[in-house]
Design a protein around this motif. Structure first.
Motif: not given
Length: 184
Positions: A67-70, A75-79
């Motif tokens: 419900g609230a993930r990163v 490299a240098g990015q996430a969702m």
């Protein structure tokens, strides 16, 4: 007048249940790409933690909870998967709404690694790829993000345009694993 109705690209083909394995679609509230500006990595992580309770993950990892993930995606990015990201984070990172670009599936059940071994070069052995691990790789011939969410479950993100093909490929692999189990 024609009334348009929003539908999932996999409407009518999931959920799938084969021999104790299930493939379901997960529809998060939002998917946001977060790419911290140079020198702003720590500030972006702290701000994200304050906003949603999860900071920027280390490479090949995820933070947060369902419900609230990163999720690390390169490299240098996430969702950020789940909550809407407050625009104030834009002072530390480039933000891009990716909600309409991705479809997320959950593949769960005993033998889930056997199914995925037919589709990805990743070593998903439970001793190597543990809960909270994330990787960007191939699912068949499609780009995908893999996230281990439980001992017997993965979430898999696929570009929306490839969603039906992904379901087809996973279904074939599920049937092959089921057939092999029937012979044992």
């Amino acid at each position: 007048m024609v009334k348009l109705v929003s539908k999932s690209p996999v409407d009518g083909i999931v959920p799938l249940e084969i021999n104790g394995l299930s493939l379901t679609e997960i529809v998060p509230e939002q998917v946001t790409s977060v790419a911290p500006y140079a020198g702003q990595e720590s500030a972006a992580s702290e701000a994200l933690t304050a906003l949603i309770g999860a900071g920027m993950p280390a490479p090949n990892r995820s933070t947060g909870r369902e419900g609230a993930r990163v999720v690390w995606t390169g490299a240098g990015q996430a969702m950020v998967i789940g909550p809407v990201v407050d625009p104030s984070l834009a002072q530390h990172a480039a933000l891009t709404d990716q909600s309409d670009a991705w479809v997320t599936f959950k593949l769960q059940g005993q033998g889930v690694e056997d199914v995925l071994a037919r589709l990805t070069p990743l070593d998903l052995n439970p001793g190597v790829f543990k809960k909270g691990h994330a990787a960007r790789s191939q699912l068949g011939h499609m780009n995908a993000v893999f996230l281990k969410v439980a001992a017997d479950a993965f979430e898999i993100m696929i570009f929306r345009s490839m969603a039906r093909t992904a379901v087809h490929e996973v279904e074939i692999a599920m049937k092959a694993v089921a057939a092999r189990a029937a012979l044992a």
